[in-house]
Design an enzyme around this catalytic site. Structure first.
Site, PDB file in Angstrom:
ATOM      1  CG  ASP A  59      -2.020   0.897   1.297  1.00 17.47           C
ATOM      2  OD1 ASP A  59      -2.487   1.272   0.214  1.00 17.47           O
ATOM      3  OD2 ASP A  59      -2.483   1.245   2.410  1.00 17.47           O
ATOM      4  CG  HIS A  60      -0.691   4.904   0.485  1.00 16.58           C
ATOM      5  ND1 HIS A  60      -1.029   5.969  -0.295  1.00 16.58           N
ATOM      6  CD2 HIS A  60      -1.834   4.498   1.083  1.00 16.58           C
ATOM      7  CE1 HIS A  60      -2.325   6.213  -0.176  1.00 16.58           C
ATOM      8  NE2 HIS A  60      -2.844   5.321   0.645  1.00 16.58           N
ATOM      9  CG  HIS A 104      -5.116   7.764   4.339  1.00 15.00           C
ATOM     10  ND1 HIS A 104      -4.665   8.613   3.375  1.00 15.00           N
ATOM     11  CD2 HIS A 104      -5.328   6.576   3.727  1.00 15.00           C
ATOM     12  CE1 HIS A 104      -4.602   7.972   2.220  1.00 15.00           C
ATOM     13  NE2 HIS A 104      -4.997   6.738   2.408  1.00 15.00           N
ATOM     14  N   GLY A 162      -9.249   4.872   3.181  1.00 15.09           N
ATOM     15  CA  GLY A 162      -9.851   5.463   4.377  1.00 15.09           C
ATOM     16  C   GLY A 162     -11.198   4.862   4.726  1.00 15.09           C
ATOM     17  N   GLY A 163     -11.364   3.570   4.514  1.00 12.31           N
ATOM     18  CA  GLY A 163     -12.656   2.907   4.724  1.00 12.31           C
ATOM     19  C   GLY A 163     -13.148   2.943   6.162  1.00 12.31           C
ATOM     20  CG  ASN A 180      -7.295   0.475   0.634  1.00 18.85           C
ATOM     21  OD1 ASN A 180      -7.682  -0.444  -0.088  1.00 18.85           O
ATOM     22  ND2 ASN A 180      -6.228   1.199   0.364  1.00 18.85           N
ATOM     23  CB  VAL A 181     -10.674  -1.701   6.408  1.00 16.40           C
ATOM     24  CG1 VAL A 181     -10.994  -1.562   7.893  1.00 16.40           C
ATOM     25  CG2 VAL A 181     -11.929  -1.486   5.572  1.00 16.40           C
TER      26      VAL A 181
HETATM   27 ZN   LIG Z   1      -4.579   4.959   1.415  1.00 14.28          ZN
END
Ligand SMILES: [Zn+2]
Length: 284
Positions: free
Chosen positions: A81-82, A179, A208-209, A229-230
């Site tokens: 991620d990221h 986020h 940012g779920g 995304n969680v």
């Molecule tokens: Zn993210």
């Protein structure tokens, strides 16, 4: 089965469901995350930040996830991620991750395209999927979204150009989430989502779920979000249980037994989220 992001998301737009991408924060929680997906007969994406990847080690992570995935009857993707630089991505690809995200969203569009293209070129040679981001997803302070205009919505016309120029497998979009948000809930712009969905043909990703209510998550999925995304919610659940159990423990109590409730708390959060995302029984 251990599969790529492209494979795990391939039917999401057609059948209007989303696959959860859950952040691994420590090695202990990984088996519980897979157990949650197995209990719901659901595909699952496990993802790590570059910091967690460094902490656990890319090779250990991918070997563990591959081992658990290949024993299970569900599809599992391991995603970075990221990542902001090529070397971090190269390490994940070379060590067997099945998906990576390049986040060059802070750069001007043309530079974002160039950086993303470089990653797609390398990853595709190794059969690895690529997610990239357009627009700016906000951050939070102590779990509450900062309301200072840091969220710049993704522009539909940019999305068309970006997807065509880069050949990415999934696009992270900014529609109002932040986020790390867990004490308040985000205000989402569903019009922007619709505009982007209508002009694109690849899976769209919501970051940012944790900061999105279940009702809004369902609206997002009907509106065409494929991956949610969680991360923060899992960390909050894990630490909450750990505080309680370690707080009352004697020093010679088994740390193994003290960790079990934390891992179980993570499993339950994921099981509930799978119900909201509608990915149960969507194994092919
Ligand atoms: Zn993210």
């Amino acid at each position: 089965m251990y599969v790529t992001l492209k494979e795990i998301l391939k039917n999401t737009r057609k059948y209007k469901f989303a696959v959860g991408a859950f952040n691994i924060h420590c090695l202990e929680m990984v088996p519980a995350m897979i157990e949650a997906a197995k209990a719901k007969n659901s595909p699952i994406i496990l993802q790590v930040s570059p910091t967690t990847c460094k902490y656990i080690g890319a090779s250990l992570l991918s070997n563990l996830v591959k081992y658990l995935a290949n024993k299970a009857d569900i599809n599992v993707t391991l995603h970075l991620d990221h990542a902001k630089d090529f070397n971090t991505i190269k390490e994940a690809v070379d060590n067997g991750f099945s998906s990576v995200m390049i986040d060059a969203s802070a750069l001007p569009l043309e530079e974002n395209i160039e950086k993303t293209k470089e990653v797609v070129e390398y990853a595709s040679k190794h059969g690895v999927s690529v997610e990239s981001e357009l627009g700016t997803i906000g951050g939070t302070e102590e779990g509450v979204a900062l309301n200072d205009g840091k969220i710049i919505y993704t522009r539909p016309q940019d999305a068309i150009k970006f997807i065509e120029a880069t050949g990415i497998d999934a696009l992270a979009i900014a529609i109002g989430t932040s986020h790390g948000q867990y004490k308040s809930k985000a205000k989402l712009n569903f019009n922007v989502l619709k505009e982007i969905y209508d002009v694109t043909n690849i899976p769209l990703v919501l970051h940012g779920g944790t900061g999105v209510s279940n009702e809004d998550l369902k609206k997002c999925i009907l509106g065409g979000i494929s991956k949610v995304n969680v991360g923060t919610e899992l960390n909050v659940a894990w630490v909450t249980a750990a505080k309680e159990n370690f707080g009352k423990a004697k020093v010679n109590d088994s740390c193994r037994d003290l960790l079990i409730p934390s891992n179980y708390a993570v499993q339950k959060v994921i099981e509930n989220k799978i119900d909201v995302l509608g990915s149960s029984k969507r194994t092919v």
